[in-house]
Design a protein around this motif. Structure first.
Motif: not given
Length: 398
Positions: A95-102
């Motif tokens: 995903h382009h957003d690190i918070s979503v991956v976390q």
């Protein structure tokens, strides 16, 4: 991206959770429970199996995939644009957003706990495909491939689905780990055949080289193939010199290497009688063919033989010749240039008609729509009549 691996996946799957997920008939459920509880024998010692699917069992990979089924849909519940790609117990989340991956990592950890599983810390890392992130190198390894993005100019830049320049390009190569393992396997084979005939060494090396090269022929591998050929050449020169310590290098070269076409370094042995020449194949001989992703809604069992023949060049429901023509023509009609569709009537045509000396060989064949075939036949007939008229006029001048 989150690059993760499940710790001891096959050994820790919870039996009760797996049987609940199967939700099948009681008879089948009892049989699968019996398989799971049957135990394993390792080095003549029996061990009970209170959890996990015993590795080596023919049904274990299927049961493990059933246990892990649903990870993709769970991630989509967190964020519809997040992407999870899984093969057995190895997976990545993009995903382009690190918070979503976390957040996805937390959700997957909780989801795996329900199956008695957990992520392996040593093989779980959060990184970026283009830039450094938390001192992690860009890119990741997956199934023996290294996937990474590099900043490039506008003429080399990749584009999104709308054609906009991205400013970077995605490069997929064989992973360094797999390159090292392949080089080591070649070295071991050559070392084990120090006193074996040249033909035996070639027979042992060829399948290894061919299999490895075919596995990586769809990615950026040209330079790596060249490097592997140079490496194996050096090892073979050492092999030849070891076998003949009292001979000079020129003598060794003429004994084990031959000239074929423009290549003066073909490791080969001339066979006796009608066996011909046995030679060592090279990695560079394998053509690089970019992989084309299978369409999301396609299945080999959907009956669309036109799509699968155009992709693979074979299909059990049609003749090999038609399937090969579909692949060579990229699924297009040679006459009108349109893609063939399921339900179209297809016919094989001779590019040069037999009446005009055309041969019944694959090089002279093409696949056309039936109506295109009729149009081409009419044009061929008209052209043939015109040629006959011209020949008659030339033979009978007024």
């Amino acid at each position: 991206m989150l690059d993760a691996d499940i710790a001891k996946c096959f050994d820790r799957i919870d039996h009760k959770a797996l049987l609940t997920k199967l939700n099948t008939f009681p008879t089948i459920s009892r049989q699968i429970r019996a398989w799971l509880k049957a135990g394993v024998v390792d080095e003549k010692q029996f061990s009970k199996t209170s959890e996990g699917t015993p590795q080596g069992g023919v049904i274990s990979p299927l049961l493990a995939n059933i246990a892990l089924h649903g990870m993709e849909s769970r991630i989509k519940q967190v964020n519809k644009t997040a992407c999870l790609i899984r093969y057995a117990d190895d997976f990545v989340i993009l995903h382009h957003d690190i918070s979503v991956v976390q957040r996805c990592q937390q959700v997957i950890t909780e989801w795996l706990n329900g199956m008695g599983l957990e992520l392996k810390p040593s093989k779980t890392r959060l990184a970026h495909t283009l830039n450094r992130c938390d001192n992690e190198q860009p890119g990741f390894d997956f199934l023996g491939f290294t996937i990474r993005q590099f900043p490039v100019g506008k003429y080399q830049s990749g584009t999104d689905k709308w054609g906009n320049k991205l400013g970077f390009k995605t490069i997929i190569k064989p992973s360094k780990k797999n390159i090292k393992l392949h080089a080591e396997s070649l070295r071991r084979i050559i070392k084990a055949h120090k006193s074996a005939p040249q033909g035996a060494l070639i027979k042992r090396l060829n399948p290894v080289i061919r299999g490895w090269a075919n596995n990586y022929r769809t990615v950026v591998s040209k330079e790596i193939f060249s490097g592997m050929d140079k490496l194996i050449y050096q090892q073979l020169r050492a092999w030849g010199n070891f076998r003949h310590p009292n001979k000079n290098r020129t003598w060794v070269r003429h004994k084990y290497w031959q000239t074929r076409g423009n290549d003066n370094w073909v490791f080969a042995i001339r066979g006796e009688g009608n066996r011909g020449t046995m030679r060592l194949i090279k990695h560079q001989e394998t053509p690089i063919e970019r992989h084309v992703k299978v369409k999301e809604n396609r299945s080999p069992y959907d009956g669309d033989w036109i799509y699968w023949s155009s992709r693979m060049g074979k299909h059990p429901n049609i003749s090999p010749r038609v399937a090969k023509l579909l692949k060579s023509q990229n699924g297009k009609c040679s006459h009108c240039g349109l893609f063939f569709k399921d339900g179209d009537l297809l016919e094989i045509d001779h590019k040069i008609p037999k009446s005009q000396g055309g041969k019944d060989k694959f090089e002279n064949l093409q696949l056309l729509h039936r109506h295109c075939h009729d149009n081409k036949t009419a044009l061929d007939s008209a052209a043939g009549t015109r040629v006959l008229n011209e020949e008659w006029l030339n033979a009978n001048p007024f």
